[in-house]
Design an enzyme around this catalytic site. Structure first.
Site, short mmCIF file in Angstrom:
data_model
loop_
_atom_site.label_atom_id
_atom_site.label_comp_id
_atom_site.label_asym_id
_atom_site.label_seq_id
_atom_site.Cartn_x
_atom_site.Cartn_y
_atom_site.Cartn_z
N GLU A 182 -16.96 -11.75 8.30
CA GLU A 182 -17.95 -11.11 9.17
C GLU A 182 -17.91 -11.64 10.59
O GLU A 182 -18.09 -10.88 11.55
CB GLU A 182 -19.36 -11.28 8.57
CG GLU A 182 -19.65 -10.42 7.37
CD GLU A 182 -18.99 -10.92 6.09
OE1 GLU A 182 -18.91 -10.15 5.11
OE2 GLU A 182 -18.55 -12.10 6.07
N HIS A 192 -27.67 -9.46 -1.52
CA HIS A 192 -27.44 -8.02 -1.58
C HIS A 192 -28.74 -7.23 -1.42
O HIS A 192 -28.73 -6.00 -1.52
CB HIS A 192 -26.80 -7.64 -2.92
CG HIS A 192 -25.46 -8.26 -3.16
ND1 HIS A 192 -25.29 -9.60 -3.44
CD2 HIS A 192 -24.22 -7.72 -3.17
CE1 HIS A 192 -24.00 -9.85 -3.60
NE2 HIS A 192 -23.33 -8.72 -3.44
#
Length: 325
Positions: free
Chosen positions: A61, A130
């Protein structure tokens, strides 16, 4: 012309239109190309526009965000996907130290036209990392715009508006609403990206919400109406900057406000909204601003997430407490 689409399909169509309109628009992210993304938001776009414009990036990321910074500085309009909300934190340093500050650091000479797409929130039976709601981190960071769509029509238009912005936009997508269908008007003039909208008019209290909680608040308002209580539902749409004109106009009418979000309550968006309303409308409101939020704890296992997430009953309990003042 309008069509009924899921939010996922509406986002896909919005991204496709942005890619068609401007050759400087690029998409990047983990598995967004051949797979079309975990949630299939970018399905078919790599086949249509090629691997140079829809890029399958490494699982890094920080690298995804950092590369996008360089592209934006060179005049491109990168749109990067963070696969899940909790995965954004390895790239968080890039966002707050480079993305948010570059325009001011260069005295306005280097705009940062990039979009960071983040599926956020719970309700899909997933685990921590998540199912996060990290919006307060970004709302607290000057230099970033922060938006959250709640329906298919807004998803279609707001993703295009975000891409056209010369400022960096963190674009939050409520993942548990991806498959909720709604009418998308392809020809009507869209609302400004930074304008809240009244999703349902009422007279007794205002529910202020965004993203996945808009549908929940509309459901609560429908139940309340059966019991004789009229609730107004305001979809904030933009979390930074907040549209205080629409927010305060609604609360002036109803004289009560309840802020609803999935993120933990302490130092969340609800705290800022409550503080500002108490500063500006103290002598107008007939009860304190109340907050209905997630609990101050890490996201729980999926088998108990419905106990964690704000639901209709918790919202209506807060409405009852507000009306009892």
């Amino acid at each position: 012309m309008s069509e009924t689409l899921t939010m996922a399909k509406a986002l896909n169509r919005g991204l496709r239109r942005a890619l068609q309109a401007d050759p400087k628009v690029l998409l990047a992210g983990e598995d967004i190309g051949k797979l079309g993304g975990v949630f299939r938001i970018t399905e078919g776009l790599q086949a249509e526009f090629g691997e140079n414009r829809v890029v399958d990036s490494p699982l890094a990321e920080s690298g995804i965000i950092g590369t996008a910074v360089g592209l934006a500085m060179r005049g491109y309009r990168p749109v990067v996907e963070i696969q899940f909300d909790g995965f954004v934190f390895p790239g968080f340093s890039q966002i707050v130290t480079q993305v948010a500050k570059m325009h001011m650091r260069t005295g306005g000479h280097t705009p940062m036209p990039m979009v960071i797409r983040i599926p956020f929130g719970g309700g899909i039976g997933a685990i921590e990392h998540h199912s996060e709601s990290p919006e307060a981190y970004f709302a607290h960071t000057p230099g970033l715009k922060l938006v959250a769509c709640s329906n298919a029509n807004d998803a279609y238009w707001m993703i295009q508006q975000a891409i056209q912005s010369d400022d960096p936009v963190v674009f939050l997508e409520p993942k548990r609403r991806y498959h909720v269908k709604g009418a998308v008007n392809f020809t009507a003039r869209p609302a400004p990206m930074h304008q809240a909208q009244v999703s349902r008019y009422g007279t007794d209290a205002t529910l202020l919400c965004y993203g996945p909680m808009v549908k929940t608040c509309l459901d609560a308002a429908a139940v309340a109406a059966e019991e004789g209580t009229s609730l107004e539902v305001v979809d904030l749409r933009t979390l930074s900057p907040l549209d205080w004109v629409t927010i305060e106009s609604s609360v002036r009418r109803t004289k009560r406000a309840i802020v609803v979000h999935e993120a933990p309550k302490t130092l969340g968006l609800g705290a800022e909204i409550a503080a500002k309303l108490h500063e500006d409308l103290f002598y107008v409101m007939e009860s304190p601003v109340l907050r209905v939020a997630g609990y101050d704890m890490p996201y729980p296992p999926s088998r108990v997430e419905e106990e964690y997430l704000p639901g209709v009953d918790r919202i209506l309990d807060a409405v009852d407490r507000s009306l009892a003042y």
